[in-house]
Design an enzyme around this catalytic site. Structure first.
Site, PDB file in Angstrom:
ATOM      1  N   LYS A   1       0.847  -1.204   0.000  1.00  0.00           N
ATOM      2  CA  LYS A   1       0.000   0.000   0.000  1.00  0.00           C
ATOM      3  C   LYS A   1       0.878   1.248   0.000  1.00  0.00           C
ATOM      4  O   LYS A   1       0.601   2.213  -0.715  1.00  0.00           O
ATOM      5  CB  LYS A   1      -0.922  -0.012   1.224  1.00  0.00           C
ATOM      6  CG  LYS A   1      -2.033  -1.032   1.095  1.00  0.00           C
ATOM      7  CD  LYS A   1      -2.764  -1.236   2.412  1.00  0.00           C
ATOM      8  CE  LYS A   1      -3.765  -2.384   2.265  1.00  0.00           C
ATOM      9  NZ  LYS A   1      -4.336  -2.789   3.557  1.00  0.00           N
TER      10      LYS A   1
ATOM     11  N   GLN B   1      -4.322  -1.130   9.644  1.00  0.00           N
ATOM     12  CA  GLN B   1      -4.175  -2.466   9.060  1.00  0.00           C
ATOM     13  C   GLN B   1      -4.695  -3.526  10.035  1.00  0.00           C
ATOM     14  O   GLN B   1      -4.298  -3.553  11.197  1.00  0.00           O
ATOM     15  CB  GLN B   1      -2.691  -2.722   8.726  1.00  0.00           C
ATOM     16  CG  GLN B   1      -2.429  -4.058   8.078  1.00  0.00           C
ATOM     17  CD  GLN B   1      -3.072  -4.179   6.688  1.00  0.00           C
ATOM     18  OE1 GLN B   1      -2.986  -3.273   5.867  1.00  0.00           O
ATOM     19  NE2 GLN B   1      -3.738  -5.305   6.427  1.00  0.00           N
TER      20      GLN B   1
ATOM     21  N   ASP C   1     -10.499   3.241   3.805  1.00  0.00           N
ATOM     22  CA  ASP C   1     -10.904   1.839   3.666  1.00  0.00           C
ATOM     23  C   ASP C   1     -12.411   1.723   3.454  1.00  0.00           C
ATOM     24  O   ASP C   1     -12.906   0.668   3.057  1.00  0.00           O
ATOM     25  CB  ASP C   1     -10.551   1.103   4.972  1.00  0.00           C
ATOM     26  CG  ASP C   1      -9.559  -0.016   4.734  1.00  0.00           C
ATOM     27  OD1 ASP C   1      -9.277  -0.301   3.561  1.00  0.00           O
ATOM     28  OD2 ASP C   1      -9.079  -0.588   5.719  1.00  0.00           O
TER      29      ASP C   1
END
Ligand code: NAD
Length: 296
Positions: free
Chosen positions: A54, A99, A122
């Site tokens: 990412k 995460q 997200d």
């Protein structure tokens, strides 16, 4: 005729290049770079790989990821909430990603809910899921949004089509079903208690498989010419004792029947990261009021 295989990696590369062009244009007008902070707690090796991917993908499109942090597995809940509060208040941060999974002593719901919904790149914050339910603008969850981009890339008009989503998780199944409905598809939601899955998939023009069951969907379950999007990522040991990654779709049998099919790997996976970058850039545009700066 075998199915057309959608190369998610190629599509992702093109879309990321478009994002990079947009960011360069904004920088050319004197604006700061978009900012993405990825918080990674502990030493889970799978998380390390995801976080590095990412970070790298973000930097490649011109996103500043320097506020990303790797925190000790012993970090307390209050300390982590404090870090999120700091990022929420930082005007140079457009996207915050925590995460998962988090170590067991941390409450994931409390932590994810602390992220400012407008920086929730997200798209998993309850407010953003609520906005999706209500059909309001907001950051959309990345994997479901990636599925929708792939269907769009395949040139599929969903209006009036019958779609089946296999899996009802909050991460994938439920949001993708809502997104398909938003595009005027008639949606069937299947799950582990569904009886006779094949009878339902055989009437569907679009199949989105997100069950986490290796090669659950076979060619005999597919309506000829349909579009099949395989979200599953399953690590299996094959009959020769080798470790392989397969989807929820039996690729070889389904490709003989479907019209369009995504592979695993190189299908939905690269789109998930792309949508994370897209959400970060979208949040940046909104924060800076860059109305003329189109991404895709
Ligand atoms: P999950 O375990 O939370 O949910 C699985 C869902 O599938 C459940 O709702 C369950 O009822 C349903 N299910 C299980 N067995 C079934 C069966 N035999 N028939 C019908 N439904 C069944 O999983 P998830 O987080 O939604 O992820 C699903 C899959 O997608 C996993 O393989 C995961 O690794 C993968 N995934 C991929 C990406 C990506 O970027 N490509 C992102 C997220 C998840």
């Amino acid at each position: 005729m075998p199915a057309r295989i959608l190369d998610g990696k190629l599509i992702a590369e093109r879309l990321q290049a478009e994002l990079a062009t947009g960011v360069r244009a904004a920088r050319g007008h004197g604006h700061r770079a978009p900012g993405l902070a990825v918080l990674w707690v502990g030493d889970n090796p799978a998380s390390e790989l995801y976080v590095r991917n990412k970070d790298r993908a973000g930097r490649n499109v011109g996103i500043d990821t320097s506020l990303s942090r790797h925190l000790s597995g012993q970090v307390s809940q209050n300390e982590l909430l404090g870090i999120i509060d700091g990022l929420n208040a930082d005007a140079d941060v457009d996207g915050i990603l925590v995460q998962l999974p988090l170590p067991a002593h941390l409450d994931s719901s409390i932590i994810l809910n602390r992220v400012d919904p407008d920086k929730d790149c997200d798209g998993l914050h309850p407010i953003n899921l609520g906005r999706l339910v209500r059909g309001e603008p907001g950051l959309r969850s990345c994997t479901p949004a990636g599925v929708m981009v792939l269907l769009d890339e395949a040139g599929i008009d969903l209006t009036g089509k019958t779609a089946i989503v296999i899996g009802r998780s909050t991460l994938v199944g439920k949001p993708v079903a809502l997104m398909l409905q938003e595009k005027n598809a008639t949606v069937i939601m299947a799950h582990s208690k569904t009886e006779d899955l094949g009878a339902l998939t055989r009437i569907a023009d679009v199949v989105v498989a997100a069950a986490g069951r290796p090669e659950l969907v076979t060619g005999r379950m597919i309506k000829p010419g349909s579009a099949v999007i395989d979200v599953g990522i399953n690590r299996i040991i094959d009959y020769e004792g080798r470790q392989r990654t397969v989807g929820d779709v039996d690729f070889e049998s389904v490709r003989e029947v479907a019209g369009v099919l995504t592979p695993v790997p190189r299908g939905v996976g690269p789109m998930t990261v792309t949508m994370l970058l897209h959400n970060t850039v979208q949040s940046y545009r909104q924060r800076l009021g860059l109305k003329d700066f189109e991404t895709w």
